[in-house]
Design a protein around this motif. Structure first.
Motif, PDB file in Angstrom:
ATOM      1  N   LEU A   1       5.562   7.167   8.173  1.00  0.00           N
ATOM      2  CA  LEU A   1       4.897   7.565   6.939  1.00  0.00           C
ATOM      3  C   LEU A   1       5.034   6.471   5.886  1.00  0.00           C
ATOM      4  N   MET A   2       6.247   5.918   5.758  1.00  0.00           N
ATOM      5  CA  MET A   2       6.472   4.857   4.784  1.00  0.00           C
ATOM      6  C   MET A   2       5.674   3.611   5.139  1.00  0.00           C
ATOM      7  N   TYR A   3       5.530   3.348   6.426  1.00  0.00           N
ATOM      8  CA  TYR A   3       4.740   2.198   6.873  1.00  0.00           C
ATOM      9  C   TYR A   3       3.296   2.316   6.394  1.00  0.00           C
ATOM     10  N   ASN A   4       2.767   3.533   6.450  1.00  0.00           N
ATOM     11  CA  ASN A   4       1.394   3.747   5.983  1.00  0.00           C
ATOM     12  C   ASN A   4       1.293   3.606   4.467  1.00  0.00           C
ATOM     13  N   ILE A   5       2.316   4.081   3.753  1.00  0.00           N
ATOM     14  CA  ILE A   5       2.298   3.997   2.290  1.00  0.00           C
ATOM     15  C   ILE A   5       2.357   2.550   1.829  1.00  0.00           C
ATOM     16  N   GLN A   6       3.120   1.719   2.546  1.00  0.00           N
ATOM     17  CA  GLN A   6       3.270   0.331   2.109  1.00  0.00           C
ATOM     18  C   GLN A   6       1.941  -0.413   2.091  1.00  0.00           C
ATOM     19  N   ASN A   7       0.997   0.022   2.910  1.00  0.00           N
ATOM     20  CA  ASN A   7      -0.299  -0.651   2.955  1.00  0.00           C
ATOM     21  C   ASN A   7      -1.091  -0.501   1.661  1.00  0.00           C
ATOM     22  N   TYR A   8      -0.710   0.482   0.823  1.00  0.00           N
ATOM     23  CA  TYR A   8      -1.366   0.609  -0.466  1.00  0.00           C
ATOM     24  C   TYR A   8      -1.064  -0.591  -1.367  1.00  0.00           C
ATOM     25  N   GLY A   9       0.029  -1.303  -1.065  1.00  0.00           N
ATOM     26  CA  GLY A   9       0.415  -2.438  -1.886  1.00  0.00           C
ATOM     27  C   GLY A   9      -0.471  -3.651  -1.732  1.00  0.00           C
ATOM     28  N   ARG A  10      -1.367  -3.645  -0.754  1.00  0.00           N
ATOM     29  CA  ARG A  10      -2.230  -4.801  -0.563  1.00  0.00           C
ATOM     30  C   ARG A  10      -3.568  -4.658  -1.301  1.00  0.00           C
ATOM     31  N   TYR A  11      -3.714  -3.578  -2.058  1.00  0.00           N
ATOM     32  CA  TYR A  11      -4.927  -3.371  -2.843  1.00  0.00           C
ATOM     33  C   TYR A  11      -4.589  -3.339  -4.332  1.00  0.00           C
ATOM     34  N   PRO A  12      -5.553  -3.659  -5.195  1.00  0.00           N
ATOM     35  CA  PRO A  12      -5.303  -3.603  -6.650  1.00  0.00           C
ATOM     36  C   PRO A  12      -4.830  -2.220  -7.063  1.00  0.00           C
ATOM     37  N   VAL A  13      -3.754  -2.151  -7.840  1.00  0.00           N
ATOM     38  CA  VAL A  13      -3.195  -0.854  -8.202  1.00  0.00           C
ATOM     39  C   VAL A  13      -4.086  -0.089  -9.167  1.00  0.00           C
ATOM     40  N   ASN A  14      -4.990  -0.794  -9.870  1.00  0.00           N
ATOM     41  CA  ASN A  14      -5.832  -0.097 -10.845  1.00  0.00           C
ATOM     42  C   ASN A  14      -6.917   0.758 -10.196  1.00  0.00           C
ATOM     43  N   ILE A  15      -7.028   0.716  -8.860  1.00  0.00           N
ATOM     44  CA  ILE A  15      -7.993   1.595  -8.198  1.00  0.00           C
ATOM     45  C   ILE A  15      -7.394   2.974  -7.936  1.00  0.00           C
ATOM     46  N   TYR A  16      -6.073   3.118  -8.171  1.00  0.00           N
ATOM     47  CA  TYR A  16      -5.395   4.392  -7.950  1.00  0.00           C
ATOM     48  C   TYR A  16      -5.230   5.132  -9.270  1.00  0.00           C
ATOM     49  N   ASN A  17      -4.943   6.440  -9.183  1.00  0.00           N
ATOM     50  CA  ASN A  17      -4.700   7.210 -10.395  1.00  0.00           C
ATOM     51  C   ASN A  17      -3.319   6.881 -10.966  1.00  0.00           C
ATOM     52  N   LYS A  18      -3.005   7.404 -12.145  1.00  0.00           N
ATOM     53  CA  LYS A  18      -1.769   7.049 -12.842  1.00  0.00           C
ATOM     54  C   LYS A  18      -0.523   7.436 -12.051  1.00  0.00           C
ATOM     55  N   VAL A  19      -0.578   8.595 -11.405  1.00  0.00           N
ATOM     56  CA  VAL A  19       0.577   9.048 -10.626  1.00  0.00           C
ATOM     57  C   VAL A  19       0.864   8.086  -9.481  1.00  0.00           C
ATOM     58  N   MET A  20      -0.191   7.701  -8.767  1.00  0.00           N
ATOM     59  CA  MET A  20      -0.020   6.797  -7.625  1.00  0.00           C
ATOM     60  C   MET A  20       0.439   5.426  -8.093  1.00  0.00           C
TER      61      MET A  20
END
Length: 264
Positions: free
Chosen positions: A182-201
């Motif tokens: 699960l953590m491995y999948n979450i880490q992949n979010y770090g390769r995209y600009p964070v401003n595309i996610y909501n404030k919580v994310m």
């Protein structure tokens, strides 16, 4: 320190002798890992066939971030390969063997599970950074190279801290938790600009599970995006890395003290 450095070379020599005996298996592993990374890159390229920018980031910028993301992850995967710790060392009892030896237990486990082929991913990441840098007309000086080493080291420490703490959960439960995939999948979010996610994310990826510091934040320093707070955040990467590495080691050491053996 010298003892552990010499121990590292001993393990590396043994790895080379073992794996290069079956060279086809070695290169198949390398190619399969590169093929997996290539698929991730293709997904990014396909996404930009439908949109000119992603959260204000161009295709070359996002691909550059992905290239940077690959560098620390390849180093981490090589030297901190703890994916099978629960099954091998807790369930099968090999932790008892580790604790009877003089070297620090975590170092022994990491050396036994080294995966040098993962470093090819880091090399490919550097190549991707170089190609996209040329496309964007970016130049590098000696200071930039030193900063790159510092930021990569900080990102590796973040990986180390998070995964060491999660791996240590095995000391409290003999059954695999399933949280590492699960953590491995979450880490992949770090390769995209964070401003595309909501404030919580964005908060989670920045401060709770700081995978934004293994990709987009440090990469933003080299992209020099004007008016972006990401550049300021880049300099926090080594600090965040040290903090989470400290947390990971503390959780690990406490787990080792709590460990009572495999039993019968």
């Amino acid at each position: 320190m010298l003892f552990h450095v010499l121990l590292f070379w001993e393990y590396l020599e043994n790895y080379a002798k073992t794996r290069l005996t079956y060279r086809a298996d070695f290169w198949i592993e390398v190619l399969s890992d590169l093929a997996f990374q290539a698929m991730n890159l293709i997904v990014i390229l396909i996404a930009f066939q439908h949109t000119p920018t992603l959260g204000g980031w161009t295709e070359s910028e996002v691909v550059f971030v992905y290239g940077f993301f690959m560098v620390p992850f390849g180093i981490f995967s090589c030297f901190f390969n703890l994916w099978n710790f629960s099954d091998r060392y807790i369930v099968k009892g090999e932790m008892d063997r580790i604790l009877t030896r003089p070297a620090y237990n975590l170092v022994q486990i990491m050396l036994e599970n080294m995966d040098p082929p993962s470093l090819f991913g880091s090399l490919v990441g550097l190549v991707i950074m170089g190609i996209t840098s040329a496309q964007m007309g970016m130049t590098y000086g000696l200071l930039d190279i030193l900063v790159l080493i510092l930021l990569v080291a900080g990102a590796v420490l973040i990986y180390f801290g998070i995964y060491t703490a999660l791996t240590a959960i095995a000391f409290y439960s003999d059954s695999p938790t399933g949280i590492l995939p699960l953590m491995y999948n979450i880490q992949n979010y770090g390769r995209y600009p964070v401003n595309i996610y909501n404030k919580v994310m964005r908060f989670i990826l920045t401060w709770l599970i700081p995978f934004a510091f293994v990709g987009v934040y440090p990469a933003a320093y080299f992209l020099e995006r004007s008016g972006s707070d990401d550049i300021k955040m880049a300099f926090l990467t080594p600090v965040v890395g040290l903090v989470f590495a400290g947390i990971g080691l503390a959780v690990w050491n406490y787990g080792v003290k709590r460990y009572r053996g495999a039993g019968s």
